[in-house]
Design an enzyme around this catalytic site. Structure first.
Site, PDB file in Angstrom:
ATOM      1  N   HIS A 109       0.837  -1.192   0.000  1.00  0.00           N
ATOM      2  CA  HIS A 109       0.000   0.000   0.000  1.00  0.00           C
ATOM      3  C   HIS A 109       0.870   1.240   0.000  1.00  0.00           C
ATOM      4  O   HIS A 109       1.942   1.242   0.601  1.00  0.00           O
ATOM      5  CB  HIS A 109      -0.935   0.018   1.222  1.00  0.00           C
ATOM      6  CG  HIS A 109      -2.073   0.943   1.053  1.00  0.00           C
ATOM      7  ND1 HIS A 109      -1.994   2.278   1.372  1.00  0.00           N
ATOM      8  CD2 HIS A 109      -3.310   0.747   0.531  1.00  0.00           C
ATOM      9  CE1 HIS A 109      -3.142   2.855   1.077  1.00  0.00           C
ATOM     10  NE2 HIS A 109      -3.964   1.955   0.558  1.00  0.00           N
ATOM     11  N   ASP A 158      -8.041  -4.971  -1.024  1.00  0.00           N
ATOM     12  CA  ASP A 158      -8.468  -5.790  -2.166  1.00  0.00           C
ATOM     13  C   ASP A 158      -8.147  -7.271  -2.007  1.00  0.00           C
ATOM     14  O   ASP A 158      -8.683  -8.101  -2.742  1.00  0.00           O
ATOM     15  CB  ASP A 158      -7.804  -5.275  -3.452  1.00  0.00           C
ATOM     16  CG  ASP A 158      -8.270  -3.867  -3.769  1.00  0.00           C
ATOM     17  OD1 ASP A 158      -9.489  -3.641  -3.721  1.00  0.00           O
ATOM     18  OD2 ASP A 158      -7.425  -3.011  -4.046  1.00  0.00           O
TER      19      ASP A 158
HETATM   20  N1  COA Z   1       4.215  -7.335  -4.903  1.00  0.00           N
HETATM   21  C1  COA Z   1       5.551  -7.387  -5.022  1.00  0.00           C
HETATM   22  N2  COA Z   1       6.347  -6.323  -4.846  1.00  0.00           N
HETATM   23  C2  COA Z   1       5.761  -5.151  -4.546  1.00  0.00           C
HETATM   24  C3  COA Z   1       4.372  -5.020  -4.415  1.00  0.00           C
HETATM   25  C4  COA Z   1       3.597  -6.173  -4.600  1.00  0.00           C
HETATM   26  N3  COA Z   1       2.285  -6.121  -4.502  1.00  0.00           N
HETATM   27  N4  COA Z   1       4.072  -3.754  -4.129  1.00  0.00           N
HETATM   28  C5  COA Z   1       5.230  -3.096  -4.079  1.00  0.00           C
HETATM   29  N5  COA Z   1       6.255  -3.942  -4.346  1.00  0.00           N
HETATM   30  C6  COA Z   1       7.658  -3.606  -4.390  1.00  0.00           C
HETATM   31  C7  COA Z   1       7.963  -2.916  -5.732  1.00  0.00           C
HETATM   32  O1  COA Z   1       8.284  -3.863  -6.731  1.00  0.00           O
HETATM   33  C8  COA Z   1       9.111  -2.052  -5.357  1.00  0.00           C
HETATM   34  O2  COA Z   1      10.278  -2.850  -5.258  1.00  0.00           O
HETATM   35  P1  COA Z   1      11.723  -2.258  -5.703  1.00  0.00           P
HETATM   36  O3  COA Z   1      11.953  -1.123  -4.750  1.00  0.00           O
HETATM   37  O4  COA Z   1      12.609  -3.428  -5.524  1.00  0.00           O
HETATM   38  O5  COA Z   1      11.538  -1.814  -7.115  1.00  0.00           O
HETATM   39  C9  COA Z   1       8.770  -1.589  -3.941  1.00  0.00           C
HETATM   40  O6  COA Z   1       7.938  -2.624  -3.414  1.00  0.00           O
HETATM   41  C10 COA Z   1       8.023  -0.283  -3.931  1.00  0.00           C
HETATM   42  O7  COA Z   1       6.929  -0.379  -4.855  1.00  0.00           O
HETATM   43  P2  COA Z   1       6.044   0.836  -5.329  1.00  0.00           P
HETATM   44  O8  COA Z   1       5.055   0.364  -6.319  1.00  0.00           O
HETATM   45  O9  COA Z   1       6.926   1.975  -5.722  1.00  0.00           O
HETATM   46  O10 COA Z   1       5.397   1.190  -3.950  1.00  0.00           O
HETATM   47  P3  COA Z   1       4.127   2.022  -3.728  1.00  0.00           P
HETATM   48  O11 COA Z   1       4.108   2.367  -2.308  1.00  0.00           O
HETATM   49  O12 COA Z   1       4.040   3.101  -4.707  1.00  0.00           O
HETATM   50  O13 COA Z   1       3.026   0.938  -4.094  1.00  0.00           O
HETATM   51  C11 COA Z   1       1.011  -0.023  -4.600  1.00  0.00           C
HETATM   52  C12 COA Z   1       1.763   0.908  -3.675  1.00  0.00           C
HETATM   53  C13 COA Z   1      -0.339  -0.301  -3.983  1.00  0.00           C
HETATM   54  C14 COA Z   1       0.831   0.635  -5.954  1.00  0.00           C
HETATM   55  C15 COA Z   1       1.802  -1.363  -4.769  1.00  0.00           C
HETATM   56  O14 COA Z   1       2.046  -1.954  -3.526  1.00  0.00           O
HETATM   57  C16 COA Z   1       1.106  -2.320  -5.697  1.00  0.00           C
HETATM   58  O15 COA Z   1       1.208  -2.181  -6.920  1.00  0.00           O
HETATM   59  N6  COA Z   1       0.373  -3.328  -5.138  1.00  0.00           N
HETATM   60  C17 COA Z   1      -0.340  -4.260  -5.960  1.00  0.00           C
HETATM   61  C18 COA Z   1      -1.618  -3.618  -6.517  1.00  0.00           C
HETATM   62  C19 COA Z   1      -2.663  -3.439  -5.469  1.00  0.00           C
HETATM   63  O16 COA Z   1      -2.959  -4.313  -4.687  1.00  0.00           O
HETATM   64  N7  COA Z   1      -3.279  -2.254  -5.474  1.00  0.00           N
HETATM   65  C20 COA Z   1      -4.372  -1.917  -4.571  1.00  0.00           C
HETATM   66  C21 COA Z   1      -3.945  -0.866  -3.608  1.00  0.00           C
HETATM   67  S1  COA Z   1      -5.179  -0.612  -2.365  1.00  0.00           S
END
Ligand code: COA
Length: 379
Positions: free
Chosen positions: A265, A316
């Site tokens: 998140h 989710d």
């Molecule tokens: N599975 C695997 N790795 C994940 C991950 C996941 N669900 N979510 C984040 N990471 C990892 C990224 O690959 C990244 O790794 P790196 O630093 O080695 O490149 C790191 O964690 C940071 O990811 P980032 O997407 O920049 O973090 P964020 O805080 O912006 O992400 C979300 C938030 C929700 C976008 C992200 O966790 C995600 O895409 N989750 C899956 C989609 C989801 O469930 N969305 C609903 C949100 S309520």
């Protein structure tokens, strides 16, 4: 030379940037606390109803009994979507994604609500009531139409949760499922400046109408990194297929740097308090239906992602297996998110209209400067 911008690459995705003042909801990502207008989400999930929460989000306080009765009556009186909108939906391609359908149909609601135009509270509230009443009707009607069935007319005696399940299935859900679904709607109602709510505020900030702002919010919610994640969680569980296959699947996905849907998140660094409830519901549905596989697979993924990445499930993750065992089609999970989040969106739009300032941030320019135009023959 100063560019006049404060945002740098460190705030990529506007993480941690405060972009609005709001009294509607607050997320404490460190402690895993979510409040709506000062009330803890656990307290609301335990004791409240979705209609009460709608009143709370729109008015800043819980309703008295007569106020709640009046709001419920107003919403249920508006359950039926305009016949023209349903007639238009009959022309949509049967394989259209329900979120695309919702976005298009909600946009067209604007034509048929001459009363709901205007950004003053009185008119905007009328539009908020219609939208809140009709998003579920449209979503349920689409599932019927695409399957060659006639939409089920709403039952005005039912609350939003009961009525949605009734219009989807053509029969009333039992009290247990109705209550659980009502709590699901409470849990998804608001989440501060998430991507779709921010979108609605940006659109409302131009003093565009409520229907346009909500249409844009639906577009933002559809993405797999936001509301679209719930459908993708279930697709993932189906693809993995068994509890035994989880470990190898997760290892491979992480090796390939794929994101596990429903995990992680942007704000929570600990358990998402909404996931606490949905985990309980996923387990409850597994026991009720005698099908434990999806819950067990989810639990194992949760455990692995915590051990390997220190990450937690979001809203989710467990909603997917809960809805699946309620026999809700996979691609309706995100429209259901909208059936709930409409309350938060409209609350934020009302708040934006109430103290409006056009939202117009700056970009940090990283392109070239001092280029000289060359005639096309000289490039
Ligand atoms: N599975 C695997 N790795 C994940 C991950 C996941 N669900 N979510 C984040 N990471 C990892 C990224 O690959 C990244 O790794 P790196 O630093 O080695 O490149 C790191 O964690 C940071 O990811 P980032 O997407 O920049 O973090 P964020 O805080 O912006 O992400 C979300 C938030 C929700 C976008 C992200 O966790 C995600 O895409 N989750 C899956 C989609 C989801 O469930 N969305 C609903 C949100 S309520």
């Amino acid at each position: 030379m100063s560019t006049g911008t404060e945002t740098t690459a460190a705030a990529e995705g506007l993480r941690g940037v405060v972009a609005a003042q709001s009294a509607i909801g607050d997320v404490n990502g460190e402690q895993g606390i979510l409040i709506y207008q000062g009330y803890d989400i656990h307290d609301l999930a335990e004791n409240s109803t979705f209609e009460e929460v709608i009143f709370l989000l729109w008015n800043g306080r819980l309703p008295k009994a007569d106020e709640l009765t009046a709001l419920k009556a107003e919403i249920s009186a508006n359950y039926a979507a305009p016949a023209e909108v349903i007639a238009l939906m009959r022309q949509y391609p049967k394989d259209a994604d329900p979120m695309d359908v919702l976005r298009t149909a909600v946009s067209s609601l604007d034509f048929y609500d001459k009363d709901g135009h205007g950004t003053d509270r009185e008119h905007a509230m009328k539009a908020a009531i219609k939208l809140t009443a009709q998003i579920g009707t449209i979503s349920a009607a689409w599932d019927r139409l695409r399957n060659g069935k006639e939409p089920v007319a709403p039952d005005h005696s039912l609350n939003i949760a009961e009525n949605f399940l009734y219009m989807l299935r053509g029969e009333r859900a039992d009290a247990d499922e109705s209550h659980m679904f009502d709590v699901c709607l409470i849990l998804h109602a608001d989440h501060e400046l998430n991507a779709s709510t921010f979108t609605t505020r940006v659109v409302a900030g131009t003093l565009a109408g409520m229907y346009g702002a909500v249409t844009a919010g639906i577009a933002a919610l559809a993405g797999p990194l936001h509301g679209g994640a719930n459908t993708n969680v279930m697709k993932m569980l189906i693809e993995i297929g068994s509890v035994e296959a989880v470990d190898a699947w997760v290892d491979k996905a992480l090796e390939e740097k794929r994101k596990i849907m429903g995990i992680g998140h942007a704000v929570y660094k600990t358990e998402d308090p909404r996931a606490t409830w949905l985990r309980k519901y996923s387990k409850h549905m597994a026991e009720k239906k005698g099908v434990s596989k999806w819950y067990e697979m989810s639990q194992r993924i949760e455990q692995l992602m915590h051990e390997k990445k220190g990450m937690f499930p979001n809203v989710d993750f467990y909603s997917a297996s809960t809805y699946y065992l309620m026999d809700i089609p996979l691609d309706l999970y995100t429209p259901i998110f909208a059936v709930s989040r409409i309350s938060g969106w409209t609350g934020h739009i009302l708040e934006q209209y109430g103290h409006n300032k056009l939202i117009r941030p700056r970009a940090e320019y990283i392109g070239a400067r001092d280029q000289k135009y060359l005639a096309i023959s000289e490039r």
